[in-house]
Design an enzyme around this catalytic site. Structure first.
Site, PDB file in Angstrom:
ATOM      1  N   TYR A   1      32.006  36.810  50.655  1.00  0.00           N
ATOM      2  CA  TYR A   1      32.513  38.182  50.702  1.00  0.00           C
ATOM      3  C   TYR A   1      33.256  38.472  49.398  1.00  0.00           C
ATOM      4  O   TYR A   1      34.063  37.665  48.947  1.00  0.00           O
ATOM      5  CB  TYR A   1      33.451  38.342  51.895  1.00  0.00           C
ATOM      6  CG  TYR A   1      34.227  39.645  51.923  1.00  0.00           C
ATOM      7  CD1 TYR A   1      33.671  40.797  52.479  1.00  0.00           C
ATOM      8  CD2 TYR A   1      35.512  39.721  51.390  1.00  0.00           C
ATOM      9  CE1 TYR A   1      34.381  41.982  52.498  1.00  0.00           C
ATOM     10  CE2 TYR A   1      36.232  40.905  51.412  1.00  0.00           C
ATOM     11  CZ  TYR A   1      35.664  42.038  51.957  1.00  0.00           C
ATOM     12  OH  TYR A   1      36.369  43.209  51.983  1.00  0.00           O
ATOM     13  N   HIS A   2      33.001  39.644  48.802  1.00  0.00           N
ATOM     14  CA  HIS A   2      33.575  39.991  47.505  1.00  0.00           C
ATOM     15  C   HIS A   2      34.849  40.797  47.686  1.00  0.00           C
ATOM     16  O   HIS A   2      34.831  41.908  48.215  1.00  0.00           O
ATOM     17  CB  HIS A   2      32.564  40.807  46.700  1.00  0.00           C
ATOM     18  CG  HIS A   2      32.782  40.760  45.223  1.00  0.00           C
ATOM     19  ND1 HIS A   2      34.024  40.956  44.647  1.00  0.00           N
ATOM     20  CD2 HIS A   2      31.914  40.538  44.184  1.00  0.00           C
ATOM     21  CE1 HIS A   2      33.917  40.855  43.336  1.00  0.00           C
ATOM     22  NE2 HIS A   2      32.651  40.605  43.027  1.00  0.00           N
ATOM     23  N   GLY A   3      35.993  40.235  47.245  1.00  0.00           N
ATOM     24  CA  GLY A   3      37.251  40.967  47.258  1.00  0.00           C
ATOM     25  C   GLY A   3      37.291  41.974  46.123  1.00  0.00           C
ATOM     26  O   GLY A   3      36.320  42.143  45.374  1.00  0.00           O
TER      27      GLY A   3
ATOM     28  N   GLU B   1      30.931  46.376  47.262  1.00  0.00           N
ATOM     29  CA  GLU B   1      31.830  45.782  48.251  1.00  0.00           C
ATOM     30  C   GLU B   1      33.220  45.573  47.664  1.00  0.00           C
ATOM     31  O   GLU B   1      34.232  45.788  48.346  1.00  0.00           O
ATOM     32  CB  GLU B   1      31.248  44.451  48.726  1.00  0.00           C
ATOM     33  CG  GLU B   1      32.010  43.809  49.871  1.00  0.00           C
ATOM     34  CD  GLU B   1      31.242  42.628  50.430  1.00  0.00           C
ATOM     35  OE1 GLU B   1      30.578  42.793  51.467  1.00  0.00           O
ATOM     36  OE2 GLU B   1      31.295  41.538  49.817  1.00  0.00           O
TER      37      GLU B   1
ATOM     38  N   ARG C   1      41.861  40.595  50.173  1.00  0.00           N
ATOM     39  CA  ARG C   1      42.083  42.042  50.034  1.00  0.00           C
ATOM     40  C   ARG C   1      43.558  42.401  49.914  1.00  0.00           C
ATOM     41  O   ARG C   1      43.895  43.490  49.469  1.00  0.00           O
ATOM     42  CB  ARG C   1      41.502  42.775  51.235  1.00  0.00           C
ATOM     43  CG  ARG C   1      40.026  42.993  51.171  1.00  0.00           C
ATOM     44  CD  ARG C   1      39.684  44.185  50.311  1.00  0.00           C
ATOM     45  NE  ARG C   1      38.305  44.110  49.866  1.00  0.00           N
ATOM     46  CZ  ARG C   1      37.775  44.893  48.946  1.00  0.00           C
ATOM     47  NH1 ARG C   1      38.524  45.804  48.362  1.00  0.00           N
ATOM     48  NH2 ARG C   1      36.530  44.761  48.596  1.00  0.00           N
TER      49      ARG C   1
END
Length: 330
Positions: free
Chosen positions: A129-131, A202, A240
């Site tokens: 998952y890309h912050g 994202e 995040r």
């Protein structure tokens, strides 16, 4: 006015440096009672300092990136003769950079890596998952270099290749833009490769709800199938909360869709707790389609988010987690 200035240098009455400076500025500018204006300016600066700070702190990551680039140039100059005789001239440089970034991660975020035993000895495709920034991936790759002496290449957006001075960093760290064939070749050579299918979209437009924005992308799954390697899901807790964007503002979304550059303002740099969790590998299955594998991978990353991330994310809570111990649940 002149008498006041003279009292700064030789009058019988002692006067503070700040008062003297005020008199001098009044002479130079011709503005009376300039001290009142300065006091107001200092008050406004003090009032806005926290707001300014959250936009300045992300610059630390950029500074560290260029420190890394400077080190690579020094390293390359000192090892030009050895280059012709070495299969990988950047080994020593990557060790130093890994130490630099790992130190920053441990000091600023109390960074931890869990589940490293899930990374295979051979090749594998790490999907994460890309912050708002890829700082968690940088910490992960540094830890991997230190603990396992392994390099992990990564697929980056095209704008990274246009950043001034980044060419040597791209060469040393094995950053790829693609295409699919280059990714497959990297895996077929026995290396690890990482990719965030959500990419810049994202990074900019996901939020504290940690919504996965992969659309219908399945190219990464096809790469794993063609290279016949497992996919390893990965997620970083509180990524995040460390950095956030103003992607929720409509005008920035419209701007991105028009120019396709990450022009959305970034803020944060908060010293929140970060933990990267590596899930169990999804093995290669010759009969699985790219659509099925992509869906399975997305579900695996979503499961890591649901298990390790409190939603919605909260910056204060993430800061407090620096003082909490992690349960042995991974």
């Amino acid at each position: 006015m002149t008498g006041g200035n003279e009292s700064c240098t030789g009058g019988p009455t002692s006067m503070s440096y700040l008062t003297c400076l005020t008199y001098i500025l009044e002479e130079w500018t011709g503005v009376e009672d300039i001290g009142d204006y300065l006091s107001y300016a200092f008050y406004i600066l003090w009032l806005l300092f926290p707001l300014v700070l959250v936009f300045v702190l992300p610059g630390v990551i950029i500074i560290l990136a260029y420190v890394s680039i400077l080190w690579l140039h020094i390293y390359k100059r000192k090892n030009e003769i050895k280059e012709a005789y070495s299969h990988d001239v950047w080994i020593g440089a990557r060790e130093v950079l890994a130490t630099l970034w790992d130190g920053h991660g441990r000091l600023w975020h109390g960074y931890e890596l869990h589940g490293i035993e899930n990374i295979p000895q051979g090749p594998g495709l790490i999907v994460f998952y890309h912050g708002a920034t890829p700082v968690d991936y940088i910490y992960f790759s540094a830890k991997l270099q230190i603990m396992k002496k392994r390099r992990c290449s990564v697929v980056a957006d095209h704008f990274v290749f246009r950043l001034p001075g980044f060419r040597i960093l791209i060469e040393a760290l094995g950053i790829l833009h693609g295409p699919k064939e280059a990714c497959v070749r990297t895996l077929e050579k026995g290396h690890l490769l990482a990719i965030a299918p959500g990419g810049v979209r994202e990074a900019l437009f996901s939020d504290e709800m940690y919504t996965i924005l992969w659309s219908d992308r399945k190219g990464f799954a096809q790469v794993a199938i063609d290279a016949k390697v497992p996919i390893i899901p990965m997620f970083t807790q509180n990524v995040r909360e460390g950095f956030r964007t103003l992607g929720g503002i409509k005008i920035f979304r419209m701007l991105y869709e028009r120019v396709r550059l990450p022009l959305v303002p970034l803020y944060g740099g908060f010293p929140v707790k970060m933990r990267t969790f590596i899930g169990e590998p999804i093995p290669y299955e010759p009969n699985m389609t790219a659509e099925e594998l992509a869906a399975k991978t997305k579900a695996a990353v979503q499961a890591l988010i649901e298990k390790h991330q409190k939603i919605p994310g909260n910056i204060f809570r993430a800061l407090m987690e620096r003082f909490q111990t992690q349960k042995k649940e991974d």
